[in-house]
Design an enzyme around this catalytic site. Structure first.
Site, PDB file in Angstrom:
ATOM      1  N   LYS A   1       0.874  -1.176   0.000  1.00  0.00           N
ATOM      2  CA  LYS A   1       0.000   0.000   0.000  1.00  0.00           C
ATOM      3  C   LYS A   1       0.903   1.214   0.000  1.00  0.00           C
ATOM      4  CE  LYS A   1      -4.428   0.982   0.091  1.00  0.00           C
ATOM      5  NZ  LYS A   1      -5.591   0.196  -0.394  1.00  0.00           N
TER       6      LYS A   1
ATOM      7  N   ASP B   1      -6.940   4.224  -4.645  1.00  0.00           N
ATOM      8  CA  ASP B   1      -7.644   4.042  -3.362  1.00  0.00           C
ATOM      9  C   ASP B   1      -8.278   5.405  -3.079  1.00  0.00           C
ATOM     10  OD1 ASP B   1      -7.894   2.084  -0.919  1.00  0.00           O
ATOM     11  OD2 ASP B   1      -7.361   3.975   0.018  1.00  0.00           O
TER      12      ASP B   1
HETATM   13  P1  NDP Z   1     -12.924   7.530  -2.985  1.00  0.00           P
HETATM   14  O1  NDP Z   1     -11.886   8.545  -2.702  1.00  0.00           O
HETATM   15  O2  NDP Z   1     -13.439   7.351  -4.353  1.00  0.00           O
HETATM   16  O3  NDP Z   1     -14.179   7.799  -2.028  1.00  0.00           O
HETATM   17  C1  NDP Z   1     -14.054   7.825  -0.647  1.00  0.00           C
HETATM   18  C2  NDP Z   1     -15.379   8.244  -0.035  1.00  0.00           C
HETATM   19  O4  NDP Z   1     -15.308   8.071   1.378  1.00  0.00           O
HETATM   20  C3  NDP Z   1     -15.685   9.707  -0.280  1.00  0.00           C
HETATM   21  O5  NDP Z   1     -17.080   9.881  -0.329  1.00  0.00           O
HETATM   22  C4  NDP Z   1     -15.086  10.360   0.958  1.00  0.00           C
HETATM   23  O6  NDP Z   1     -15.688  11.592   1.298  1.00  0.00           O
HETATM   24  C5  NDP Z   1     -15.398   9.339   2.020  1.00  0.00           C
HETATM   25  N1  NDP Z   1     -14.384   9.438   3.075  1.00  0.00           N
HETATM   26  C6  NDP Z   1     -13.038   9.311   2.942  1.00  0.00           C
HETATM   27  N2  NDP Z   1     -12.427   9.493   4.114  1.00  0.00           N
HETATM   28  C7  NDP Z   1     -13.409   9.754   5.006  1.00  0.00           C
HETATM   29  C8  NDP Z   1     -13.408  10.027   6.386  1.00  0.00           C
HETATM   30  N3  NDP Z   1     -12.267  10.081   7.090  1.00  0.00           N
HETATM   31  N4  NDP Z   1     -14.628  10.231   6.990  1.00  0.00           N
HETATM   32  C9  NDP Z   1     -15.780  10.178   6.280  1.00  0.00           C
HETATM   33  N5  NDP Z   1     -15.831   9.925   4.957  1.00  0.00           N
HETATM   34  C10 NDP Z   1     -14.660   9.722   4.343  1.00  0.00           C
HETATM   35  O7  NDP Z   1     -12.329   6.157  -2.396  1.00  0.00           O
HETATM   36  P2  NDP Z   1     -12.794   4.659  -2.702  1.00  0.00           P
HETATM   37  O8  NDP Z   1     -14.266   4.623  -2.924  1.00  0.00           O
HETATM   38  O9  NDP Z   1     -11.876   4.095  -3.687  1.00  0.00           O
HETATM   39  O10 NDP Z   1     -12.444   3.942  -1.303  1.00  0.00           O
HETATM   40  C11 NDP Z   1     -13.393   3.819  -0.241  1.00  0.00           C
HETATM   41  C12 NDP Z   1     -12.957   2.698   0.691  1.00  0.00           C
HETATM   42  O11 NDP Z   1     -12.880   1.467  -0.042  1.00  0.00           O
HETATM   43  C13 NDP Z   1     -11.584   2.871   1.341  1.00  0.00           C
HETATM   44  O12 NDP Z   1     -11.614   2.292   2.630  1.00  0.00           O
HETATM   45  C14 NDP Z   1     -10.680   2.043   0.442  1.00  0.00           C
HETATM   46  O13 NDP Z   1      -9.515   1.617   1.107  1.00  0.00           O
HETATM   47  C15 NDP Z   1     -11.607   0.878   0.144  1.00  0.00           C
HETATM   48  N6  NDP Z   1     -11.260   0.096  -1.041  1.00  0.00           N
HETATM   49  C16 NDP Z   1     -11.186   0.682  -2.268  1.00  0.00           C
HETATM   50  C17 NDP Z   1     -10.864  -0.085  -3.372  1.00  0.00           C
HETATM   51  C18 NDP Z   1     -10.878   0.476  -4.755  1.00  0.00           C
HETATM   52  O14 NDP Z   1     -10.775  -0.311  -5.691  1.00  0.00           O
HETATM   53  N7  NDP Z   1     -11.019   1.777  -4.942  1.00  0.00           N
HETATM   54  C19 NDP Z   1     -10.527  -1.512  -3.235  1.00  0.00           C
HETATM   55  C20 NDP Z   1     -10.747  -2.047  -1.918  1.00  0.00           C
HETATM   56  C21 NDP Z   1     -11.074  -1.249  -0.867  1.00  0.00           C
HETATM   57  P3  NDP Z   1     -14.904  12.956   1.004  1.00  0.00           P
HETATM   58  O15 NDP Z   1     -15.083  13.215  -0.438  1.00  0.00           O
HETATM   59  O16 NDP Z   1     -15.586  13.936   1.874  1.00  0.00           O
HETATM   60  O17 NDP Z   1     -13.471  12.717   1.402  1.00  0.00           O
END
Ligand code: NDP
Length: 446
Positions: free
Chosen positions: A125, A165
């Site tokens: 990561k 991510d």
């Molecule tokens: P994105 O950046 O596309 O979206 C993240 C979302 O979560 C946004 O809506 C963001 O809101 C919100 N968010 C992030 N940090 C926080 C926080 N501290 N508190 C509240 N809301 C938060 O990321 P992904 O959708 O790619 O990833 C989401 C999750 O999925 C993560 O845990 C990631 O590790 C996991 N994941 C992702 C994969 C992938 O293929 N993308 C694969 C496997 C797991 P805001 O815009 O306000 O920051």
């Protein structure tokens, strides 16, 4: 004291300022007790001491110019945790909360997740405390170029293959790939999540969300049930959340919530395909906030600062970030009738929340199993790159679906075999661990 708890203690003494990493290590190691007592070879080979120490940690300075011509400095990281079963593989996260402990927890979890996918990939990561929110495209590009100028020394299609991510989507992967190609004079599958015209795979953007929904459907099947007609709470509104909602709609579920770090929207009528298309434009193109959803559509409420877990639902898909469900929220979910939790995010449930889910015997799919569809499809992207081919959409989706069905079955069977039927935490940790640990033993003390 048991071998596992000895090692947990040693890891906490050695890494005192990394709470998320300790949380992940404790959760995994404690659930390995049944396999450790059955197979003394793991203790004899000191596998737990070795598997909790990253093979390599790279930490670097990322200087860049903002649009006013001012110098900015961020910190870059790559944690190459374990390469026993394949080249390092895992996403890059750009978010102000990023630090060494968070990336170590993610890389540690990734090792077991990648093992579950059945594809040959080690765990890694990386990322930066850079915040893409509010930055211009040019600023994001200059940052990505500076970040890759250092990272390129450490990665390669057979060495370490990063992906996206939080905060790293198609735009960022494009800038990172462009800079890698320029510096190395090499067009290769060094990153996944690439654009379709330049080596990307169909279904990769959809894969994590789709996979989490496929996993929920498999869990429901064990009780003769399905997603048809189920009310679903989804957190986040980024990549994973968006495609979770899309697949839920396709399988007859009804998603009623989305959120971001500012608040949560509740749409009792359901986030249908048309509304979802609007959300995708809002988040991916205009880069706006989810509160605008409540201004756009009728009958929707927005709660500033809230998370979705007090809204009655039968299925929950945490898809935002780590530790986003605490014990109180877990109790509320269960009290309101939620009996399926499929984690799109990594470690979204605090340990006490997990205990509550297990105690109430709900269908709880931990992230390392439920969200493995993303990295699995990255593996499929690497396979296509190495063949210089692109597979059709249906073919990739079928592979993804088959992989999720297999992961579910492997995890379910393993839990049963070790005396914990229905406990997907034990099943996922043991099944993921055994493959990596056996490979480490086979390869000697390296
Ligand atoms: P994105 O950046 O596309 O979206 C993240 C979302 O979560 C946004 O809506 C963001 O809101 C919100 N968010 C992030 N940090 C926080 C926080 N501290 N508190 C509240 N809301 C938060 O990321 P992904 O959708 O790619 O990833 C989401 C999750 O999925 C993560 O845990 C990631 O590790 C996991 N994941 C992702 C994969 C992938 O293929 N993308 C694969 C496997 C797991 P805001 O815009 O306000 O920051």
């Amino acid at each position: 004291m048991s071998y596992a708890s000895d090692v947990v203690q040693m890891v906490s003494q050695r890494n005192p300022s990394e709470p998320e990493f300790l949380q992940a290590v404790k959760e995994v190691l404690e659930s390995l007790e049944p396999v450790l007592s059955r197979h003394p070879k793991y203790q004899k080979n000191r596998i737990l001491e070795r598997i909790t120490e990253p093979e390599r940690v790279i930490l670097f300075r990322v200087p860049w110019f903002d649009d006013r011509g001012e110098i900015q400095v961020n910190r870059g990281f790559r944690i190459e945790f374990n390469s026993a079963i394949g080249p390092y593989k895992g996403g890059l996260r750009f978010h102000p909360t990023v630090n060494l402990g968070i990336l170590k927890f993610l890389a540690f979890e990734q090792t077991f997740k990648n093992s579950l996918t059945t594809i040959s990939m080690g765990g890694a990561k990386g990322g930066s405390d850079f915040d893409p929110k509010g930055k211009s495209d040019n600023e994001v590009m200059r940052f990505c170029q500076s970040f890759m100028t250092e990272l390129q020394r450490h990665i390669g299609p057979l060495t370490d293959v990063p992906a996206g991510d939080i905060g790293v989507g198609g735009r960022e992967i494009g800038y990172l790939f462009g800079q890698y190609k320029r510096l190395r004079n090499e067009f290769s599958g060094v990153l996944t999540g690439k654009g379709l015209n330049w080596g990307g795979s169909l279904i990769r953007p959809e894969a994590t969300g789709y996979g989490a929904v496929y996993f929920a459907e498999e869990m429901l099947k064990t009780r003769g049930d399905s997603l048809e007609g189920k009310i679903c709470a989804v957190s986040g509104s980024g990549n994973v959340a968006q495609y979770t909602v899309e697949k839920l709609n396709q399988l007859g579920g009804k998603a009623v919530t989305l959120s971001d770090s500012n608040g949560t929207i509740y749409d009792p009528a359901g986030i249908d395909a048309e509304k979802l298309a609007w959300v995708m434009e809002l988040k991916n193109v205009r880069r706006g906030r989810i509160r605008e959803y409540a201004e756009k559509f009728k009958g929707v409420t927005y709660k500033e600062g809230a998370r979705p877990w007090d809204i009655p639902c039968q299925c929950a898909f945490p898809s935002a970030t780590q530790n986003e469900i605490n014990a109180e929220e877990a109790k509320t979910l269960v009290k309101n009738g939620c009996f399926v939790v499929s984690e799109g995010a990594n470690m979204p449930s605090e340990p006490e929340a997990v205990d509550i889910f297990l105690e109430h015997k709900i269908l709880y799919g931990p992230g390392k199993a439920a969200n493995a569809g993303g990295v699995a499809t990255s593996g499929l992207e690497m396979a296509q790159n190495s063949q210089f081919m692109s597979w059709p959409r249906e073919q990739v989706d079928q592979h993804l679906h088959r992989i999720m069905v297999n992961i579910h079955e492997n995890v379910r069977r393993t839990a049963e075999e070790y005396g914990y039927p229905g406990n997907y935490v034990v099943g996922a940790n043991i099944a993921g661990f055994v493959k990596v640990a056996d490979a480490m033993i086979d390869q000697g003390l390296v």
